[in-house]
Design a protein around this motif. Structure first.
Motif: not given
Length: 189
Positions: A50-72
């Motif tokens: 997203i930039d010439r430098k090694a910068l990334v965009e993070a969304f903690p709740s989405s990042f963690l939510g992807m790893m949840l078995p049965e998030p509901a």
């Protein structure tokens, strides 16, 4: 791509069109500008910079939510979602396994359950997000306007993977970017 189909399960990333979201985005970008100007951030080498430098965009709740078995089944509310996800994944050793996968042979100096402050947890997840890019194993969603980094494919739960693929089919080709150590065929596309 993280709102459609995901909202009832893991919420959605912060909305940049609301006053609070715009303010958060502004201050985040100001912080990044200062860090990039004053430190030795290396040039980006990953496939979706997203930039010439090694910068990334993070969304903690989405990042963690992807790893949840049965998030509901995880009782999270809008205001505590990332903390609740963090506590659940820490208590079930998913975060510990994730850390071991990213940094084999290394040990955490402290139990993840001792990270109790919301901002400290978010910072830790942002560091994990950057670690995924550093080791070259992550999933990203986005386009030329920006990319959000998610965990490696092997840590995204099957239910979330199916939803992510369904959302990607409704977007421009290439909006789902997968790289990593393992064969991509482990997950349906």
């Amino acid at each position: 791509m993280l709102t459609r189909r995901f909202r009832p399960l893991i919420g959605k990333p912060g909305q940049s069109s609301t006053p609070v979201g715009r303010l958060l985005n502004y201050h985040a970008n100001e912080c990044v500008r200062h860090v990039a100007a004053c430190s030795g951030v290396l040039d980006a080498r990953h496939g979706v910079p997203i930039d010439r430098k090694a910068l990334v965009e993070a969304f903690p709740s989405s990042f963690l939510g992807m790893m949840l078995p049965e998030p509901a089944r995880v009782a999270a509310r809008r205001g505590d979602r990332s903390d609740t996800f963090f506590q659940h994944l820490s208590a079930t050793d998913v975060l510990h396994s994730f850390f071991e996968y990213c940094l084999p042979g290394r040990q955490l100096a402290h139990d993840l359950n001792t990270i109790v402050n919301h901002d400290d947890r978010a910072a830790f997840v942002c560091a994990l997000t950057a670690l995924c890019v550093a080791i070259g194993d992550f999933v990203a969603i986005g386009d030329d306007d920006g990319w959000i980094i998610l965990p490696p494919c092997r840590f995204i739960q099957p239910e979330q993977w199916m939803l992510l693929c369904a959302n990607a089919e409704e977007e421009m080709p290439g909006s789902l970017y997968v790289t990593g150590r393992e064969e991509i065929t482990l997950r349906p596309q």
